[in-house]
Design a protein around this motif. Structure first.
Motif, PDB file in Angstrom:
ATOM      1  N   ALA A   1      34.973  29.354  42.672  1.00 39.20           N
ATOM      2  CA  ALA A   1      35.819  30.533  42.886  1.00 39.20           C
ATOM      3  C   ALA A   1      37.135  30.409  42.132  1.00 39.20           C
ATOM      4  N   LEU A   2      37.689  29.214  42.099  1.00 38.22           N
ATOM      5  CA  LEU A   2      38.939  28.999  41.385  1.00 38.22           C
ATOM      6  C   LEU A   2      38.755  29.173  39.885  1.00 38.22           C
ATOM      7  N   ARG A   3      37.660  28.646  39.346  1.00 37.15           N
ATOM      8  CA  ARG A   3      37.378  28.819  37.912  1.00 37.15           C
ATOM      9  C   ARG A   3      37.205  30.298  37.576  1.00 37.15           C
ATOM     10  N   GLU A   4      36.510  31.036  38.440  1.00 42.03           N
ATOM     11  CA  GLU A   4      36.307  32.469  38.196  1.00 42.03           C
ATOM     12  C   GLU A   4      37.642  33.220  38.198  1.00 42.03           C
ATOM     13  N   ALA A   5      38.543  32.880  39.116  1.00 41.29           N
ATOM     14  CA  ALA A   5      39.848  33.524  39.161  1.00 41.29           C
ATOM     15  C   ALA A   5      40.647  33.207  37.908  1.00 41.29           C
ATOM     16  N   LEU A   6      40.562  31.959  37.454  1.00 42.05           N
ATOM     17  CA  LEU A   6      41.273  31.555  36.237  1.00 42.05           C
ATOM     18  C   LEU A   6      40.739  32.306  35.033  1.00 42.05           C
ATOM     19  N   LEU A   7      39.429  32.411  34.925  1.00 44.60           N
ATOM     20  CA  LEU A   7      38.828  33.145  33.799  1.00 44.60           C
ATOM     21  C   LEU A   7      39.198  34.617  33.851  1.00 44.60           C
ATOM     22  N   ALA A   8      39.185  35.207  35.024  1.00 42.86           N
ATOM     23  CA  ALA A   8      39.526  36.621  35.165  1.00 42.86           C
ATOM     24  C   ALA A   8      40.993  36.882  34.795  1.00 42.86           C
ATOM     25  N   ALA A   9      41.869  35.945  35.119  1.00 42.46           N
ATOM     26  CA  ALA A   9      43.292  36.101  34.803  1.00 42.46           C
ATOM     27  C   ALA A   9      43.562  36.023  33.304  1.00 42.46           C
ATOM     28  N   HIS A  10      42.697  35.374  32.569  1.00 43.36           N
ATOM     29  CA  HIS A  10      42.897  35.217  31.126  1.00 43.36           C
ATOM     30  C   HIS A  10      42.190  36.292  30.301  1.00 43.36           C
ATOM     31  N   ARG A  11      41.568  37.228  30.960  1.00 42.96           N
ATOM     32  CA  ARG A  11      40.877  38.312  30.230  1.00 42.96           C
ATOM     33  C   ARG A  11      41.818  39.400  29.860  1.00 42.96           C
TER      34      ARG A  11
END
Length: 59
Positions: free
Chosen positions: A49-59
């Motif tokens: 979940a943390l990795r997904e949030a990080l990826l979403a923030a960098h889009r």
């Protein structure tokens, strides 16, 4: 607001980011710093979940 020590300072800074800019940004900053932080009152998130949030923030 004051804090003593490196970890306390990071916790305080992340708390301020959480309070004024939102939990998602605070979690992203914590991830970039490689610092295990969880917003007050929340359960720790799993790594996925943390990795997904990080990826979403960098889009």
């Amino acid at each position: 607001m004051t804090s003593a020590g490196v970890s306390a300072g990071i916790d305080m800074a992340l708390h301020l980011v959480d309070r004024f800019e939102g939990t998602e940004l605070a979690r992203t900053v914590a991830q970039v710093l490689d610092y295990p932080w969880h917003s007050p009152g929340s359960a720790p998130d799993d790594d996925k979940a943390l990795r997904e949030a990080l990826l979403a923030a960098h889009r």
